[in-house]
Design a protein around this motif. Structure first.
Motif, short mmCIF file in Angstrom:
data_model
loop_
_atom_site.label_atom_id
_atom_site.label_comp_id
_atom_site.label_asym_id
_atom_site.label_seq_id
_atom_site.Cartn_x
_atom_site.Cartn_y
_atom_site.Cartn_z
N UNK A 125 -5.73 -12.10 4.18
CA UNK A 125 -5.30 -11.49 3.07
C UNK A 125 -4.85 -10.25 3.53
N UNK A 126 -5.36 -9.49 4.56
CA UNK A 126 -4.72 -7.97 4.89
C UNK A 126 -3.32 -8.22 5.44
N UNK A 127 -3.03 -9.56 6.08
CA UNK A 127 -1.59 -9.55 6.58
C UNK A 127 -0.69 -9.94 5.50
N UNK A 128 -1.19 -10.91 4.56
CA UNK A 128 -0.36 -11.03 3.34
C UNK A 128 0.02 -9.85 2.33
N UNK A 129 -1.03 -8.95 2.17
CA UNK A 129 -1.01 -7.68 1.43
C UNK A 129 0.11 -6.86 2.24
N UNK A 130 -0.05 -6.66 3.47
CA UNK A 130 0.85 -5.66 4.45
C UNK A 130 2.14 -6.42 4.37
N UNK A 131 2.48 -7.55 4.60
CA UNK A 131 3.68 -7.98 4.54
C UNK A 131 4.37 -7.96 2.99
N UNK A 132 3.88 -8.09 2.15
CA UNK A 132 4.44 -8.03 0.85
C UNK A 132 4.37 -6.61 0.58
N UNK A 133 3.88 -5.88 1.12
CA UNK A 133 4.06 -4.15 1.05
C UNK A 133 5.28 -3.55 1.78
N UNK A 134 5.49 -4.38 2.70
CA UNK A 134 6.63 -3.91 3.78
C UNK A 134 7.95 -4.27 3.08
N UNK A 135 7.83 -5.50 2.20
CA UNK A 135 9.03 -5.92 1.38
C UNK A 135 9.32 -5.27 -0.01
N UNK A 136 8.20 -4.92 -0.76
CA UNK A 136 8.32 -4.53 -1.95
C UNK A 136 7.79 -3.21 -2.08
N UNK A 137 7.14 -2.45 -1.35
CA UNK A 137 6.62 -1.07 -1.21
C UNK A 137 5.89 -0.72 -2.67
N UNK A 138 5.12 -1.79 -3.14
CA UNK A 138 4.34 -1.56 -4.19
C UNK A 138 3.05 -0.90 -3.97
N UNK A 139 2.68 0.17 -4.44
CA UNK A 139 1.54 0.96 -4.09
C UNK A 139 0.34 0.15 -4.40
N UNK A 140 0.24 -0.90 -5.40
CA UNK A 140 -0.86 -1.85 -5.82
C UNK A 140 -1.18 -2.78 -4.37
N UNK A 141 -0.24 -3.06 -3.72
CA UNK A 141 -0.26 -4.02 -2.80
C UNK A 141 -1.20 -3.34 -1.41
N UNK A 142 -0.57 -1.81 -1.37
CA UNK A 142 -1.23 -0.82 -0.55
C UNK A 142 -2.71 -0.83 -1.00
N UNK A 143 -3.29 -0.84 -2.21
CA UNK A 143 -4.44 -0.67 -2.46
C UNK A 143 -5.20 -1.92 -2.22
N UNK A 144 -4.51 -3.16 -2.43
CA UNK A 144 -5.31 -4.57 -2.27
C UNK A 144 -5.40 -4.42 -0.66
N UNK A 145 -4.48 -3.75 0.24
CA UNK A 145 -4.85 -4.05 1.62
C UNK A 145 -6.06 -3.30 1.86
N UNK A 146 -5.86 -1.89 1.24
CA UNK A 146 -7.14 -1.06 1.54
C UNK A 146 -8.40 -1.55 1.35
N UNK A 147 -8.53 -2.37 0.12
CA UNK A 147 -9.88 -2.95 -0.15
C UNK A 147 -10.23 -4.34 0.93
N UNK A 148 -9.15 -4.77 1.21
CA UNK A 148 -9.33 -6.12 2.50
C UNK A 148 -9.78 -5.24 3.64
#
Length: 165
Positions: A68-91
């Motif tokens: 889950x962390x990897x998925x959030x990080x890779x999506x964040x790297x492409x989209x730069x969506x702050x919500x994905x960074x929050x999801x990563x932080x929770x994971x």
């Protein structure tokens, strides 16, 4: 000495009963010792089974959280969506909780798992995600660290599986 000889059986039945008692006493002691020993082994086995279940559950959760962390990080790297960074932080918090749960186990193999190194590796990735503004080159280089992170988590799962054999 006179007290001992006054306890002599006065009949054949008394002699037989006292002889039987003397012969049976070591057997009774052995049976009681055996029951206590088996009870101790039962408690130890139960504790080991519960620890094995906890290691199995936690190591599987750890692998899922890393995915889950990897998925959030890779999506964040492409989209730069702050919500994905929050999801990563929770994971990442779940990841740290799982590592703490494994650390709390009183197993000899915990030291072999190098959980501190695993936590440090996860923390470096988390810092790259949390950077404001994100450094894309640093973030991209940290994304490659998920494979070693996952391999270490798999190694824990493999060690746990070997313990059960």
């Amino acid at each position: 000495m006179a007290g001992f000889f006054s306890l002599r059986p006065r009949s054949i039945t008394g002699l037989l009963l006292s002889s039987f008692g003397l012969v049976a006493l070591p057997l009774i002691i052995a049976v009681v010792y055996g029951v206590v020993y088996v009870d101790r082994l039962t408690n130890q086995s139960e504790r080991l089974i519960l620890q094995g279940v906890k290691v199995t559950r936690t190591s599987r959760l750890l692998l899922n959280v890393i995915t889950d962390m990897e998925r959030n990080a890779r999506q964040y790297a492409v989209l730069a969506d702050p919500q994905l960074a929050k999801s990563f932080a929770e994971n990442h918090r779940k990841f740290q909780r799982n590592l703490n749960d494994l650390q709390q186990l009183s197993l000899n193999t915990v030291a072999d798992w190098k959980l501190d190194e695993l936590a440090a590796q996860g923390q470096i990735i988390a810092q790259a995600i949390a950077a404001d503004p994100p450094d894309q080159a640093h973030l991209d280089s940290q994304l490659t660290e998920f494979e070693p992170l996952r391999e270490r988590a798999r190694a824990i799962s493999d060690i746990e599986r070997d313990l059960g054999r």
